[in-house]
Design a protein around this motif. Structure first.
Motif, mmCIF file in Angstrom:
data_model
loop_
_atom_site.group_PDB
_atom_site.id
_atom_site.type_symbol
_atom_site.label_atom_id
_atom_site.label_comp_id
_atom_site.label_asym_id
_atom_site.label_seq_id
_atom_site.Cartn_x
_atom_site.Cartn_y
_atom_site.Cartn_z
ATOM 1 N N LEU A 14 -3.501 4.795 9.163
ATOM 2 C CA LEU A 14 -4.105 5.525 8.042
ATOM 3 C C LEU A 14 -4.922 6.713 8.526
ATOM 4 O O LEU A 14 -4.870 7.790 7.941
ATOM 5 N N HIS A 43 -3.060 9.662 8.998
ATOM 6 C CA HIS A 43 -2.439 10.174 7.761
ATOM 7 C C HIS A 43 -0.912 10.138 7.824
ATOM 8 O O HIS A 43 -0.243 10.994 7.229
ATOM 9 N N PRO A 64 1.252 8.215 6.293
ATOM 10 C CA PRO A 64 1.971 8.117 5.015
ATOM 11 C C PRO A 64 2.301 9.461 4.381
ATOM 12 O O PRO A 64 3.298 9.573 3.657
ATOM 13 N N TYR A 115 5.830 11.410 1.885
ATOM 14 C CA TYR A 115 5.777 11.829 0.485
ATOM 15 C C TYR A 115 6.886 12.797 0.080
ATOM 16 O O TYR A 115 7.363 12.743 -1.056
ATOM 17 N N ILE A 119 4.728 2.143 2.156
ATOM 18 C CA ILE A 119 3.517 2.115 1.327
ATOM 19 C C ILE A 119 3.280 0.700 0.809
ATOM 20 O O ILE A 119 2.136 0.222 0.752
ATOM 21 N N VAL A 174 -0.223 -1.693 1.005
ATOM 22 C CA VAL A 174 -0.991 -2.257 -0.108
ATOM 23 C C VAL A 174 -0.917 -3.780 -0.151
ATOM 24 O O VAL A 174 -1.778 -4.442 -0.743
ATOM 25 N N LEU A 216 -5.158 5.871 -0.292
ATOM 26 C CA LEU A 216 -4.099 6.232 -1.227
ATOM 27 C C LEU A 216 -4.634 6.996 -2.433
ATOM 28 O O LEU A 216 -3.946 7.879 -2.966
ATOM 29 N N THR A 250 -4.557 10.673 -2.269
ATOM 30 C CA THR A 250 -3.237 11.286 -2.169
ATOM 31 C C THR A 250 -2.564 11.293 -3.540
ATOM 32 O O THR A 250 -3.135 10.863 -4.531
ATOM 33 N N ILE A 257 0.018 9.475 -4.473
ATOM 34 C CA ILE A 257 0.911 8.321 -4.547
ATOM 35 C C ILE A 257 1.083 7.803 -5.972
ATOM 36 O O ILE A 257 2.178 7.347 -6.344
ATOM 37 N N CYS A 280 4.707 7.349 -7.659
ATOM 38 C CA CYS A 280 5.195 6.034 -8.081
ATOM 39 C C CYS A 280 5.586 6.039 -9.553
ATOM 40 O O CYS A 280 6.609 5.452 -9.937
ATOM 41 N N ILE A 323 3.392 -1.302 -6.055
ATOM 42 C CA ILE A 323 2.349 -0.480 -5.440
ATOM 43 C C ILE A 323 1.272 -0.134 -6.473
ATOM 44 O O ILE A 323 0.071 -0.237 -6.198
ATOM 45 N N ILE A 332 -2.753 -1.197 -6.528
ATOM 46 C CA ILE A 332 -3.839 -0.217 -6.689
ATOM 47 C C ILE A 332 -4.737 -0.620 -7.848
ATOM 48 O O ILE A 332 -5.969 -0.567 -7.762
#
Length: 311
Positions: free
Chosen positions: A120, A123, A125, A129, A152, A156, A167, A170, A172, A176, A194, A198
């Motif tokens: 993480l 960065h 992830p 994207y 991802i 999570v 996240l 970002t 995300i 999603c 995901i 969250i």
């Protein structure tokens, strides 16, 4: 460099990573050799293929990959090399398989408690994207999106605060939501999972329910998914959709909005056949309806989210 010509870090890995019972039948020397071969463009493809097959049976593969010189850079190079093939969309099956093997190794790193935080902090992830932005329906692109979502999802799944905190900085959530609206059933399922994870975090729920736009976007997509599921049922996807709704109902303002905009299909008998064989989803839906049928209190009447937010 040691006398036999192998880098010192491989000897350090041998000393620090003792074979576990699960990996006792794996030839460790081959693992070390494949990791070495990742840094050579001429041998990388074969090494990616072999290591991706072994990731489930070598529990310490993640720290071996992360701590070996040049390996993460090689994996990122595989990802970046594919960018020109996604716009315009020219990605073929061979390219997709190769980069997905690299993504599978990154998922391994994302899943491991010893490497997740560093993953993480770097960065990593964000490099995935661009793949989640793609919209092509071909199998090559679908496989690419699904494997990227898997990375991802692995993050999570750990329910760690630092993952959600990262996240939320970002894009995300909108990524999603777009996949939840137009992806394949499997991609929709992972993307909804995901979002669910969250939402289950307090900071994630607060973030989504903080503004009208955020909540309305989530509610609109969930509503569309329910309508789609009514036509083409999927018990595993319905499970995650219902769980998202239930978690949203924990927020007073979102609860008041859901009283007005929850799809009728979740209140009638539309999904009885799916629910008959899934006690957990049936329980969550019963609890959701109970939450929404409970008379509102002062907190529910706060001004913030419009009751008609998803219309």
């Amino acid at each position: 460099m040691y006398p036999d010509g192998k880098p010192e870090y491989l000897y350090q890995m041998r000393m620090s990573t003792q074979p576990s019972p699960a990996s006792a039948n794996v030839d460790r020397e081959k693992i070390y050799q494949w990791i070495l071969e990742l840094t050579n463009p001429d041998t990388r493809e074969g090494a990616l293929f072999e290591l991706s097959k072994k990731r489930e049976v070598v529990p310490d593969l993640a720290p071996m990959l992360w701590n070996s010189f040049g390996t993460t850079a090689a994996l990122l190079q595989e990802i970046i090399n594919i960018y020109p093939a996604i716009n315009p969309p020219t990605l073929n099956a061979h390219q997709s398989n190769r980069v997905c093997n690299a993504l599978a190794l990154l998922q391994c790193v994302a899943s491991h408690p010893e490497t997740r935080s560093q993953f993480l902090l770097a960065h990593i992830p964000l490099f995935l994207y661009p793949f989640l932005h793609t919209v092509s329906k071909t199998r090559s692109f679908e496989y690419l999106r699904l494997t990227s979502l898997g990375v991802i999802g692995a993050l999570v799944k750990t329910d760690e605060q630092e993952v959600i905190t990262f996240l939320l900085t970002t894009e995300i959530i909108p990524l999603c939501l777009r996949i939840m609206e137009s992806g394949s059933e499997l991609s929709k399922t992972v993307a909804t999972f995901i979002l669910q994870k969250i939402l289950l975090d307090e900071s994630g729920l607060s973030y989504i329910c903080q503004t009208y736009d955020r909540f309305s976007h989530v509610a609109m997509i969930l509503g569309k998914m329910v309508l789609s599921l009514a036509k083409e049922p999927s018990a595993r996807l319905l499970k995650h959709v219902v769980r998202c709704y239930l978690r949203l109902s924990d927020n007073p303002r979102a609860r008041e909005a859901l009283r007005q905009c929850l799809p009728d299909q979740l209140r009638d008998t539309t999904f009885n056949s799916c629910l008959a064989e899934d006690k957990s989803t049936k329980h969550w839906l019963t609890q959701l309806l109970k939450n929404l049928d409970t008379p509102g209190n002062g907190a529910d009447q706060q001004v913030g989210i419009s009751p008609l937010a998803s219309q």
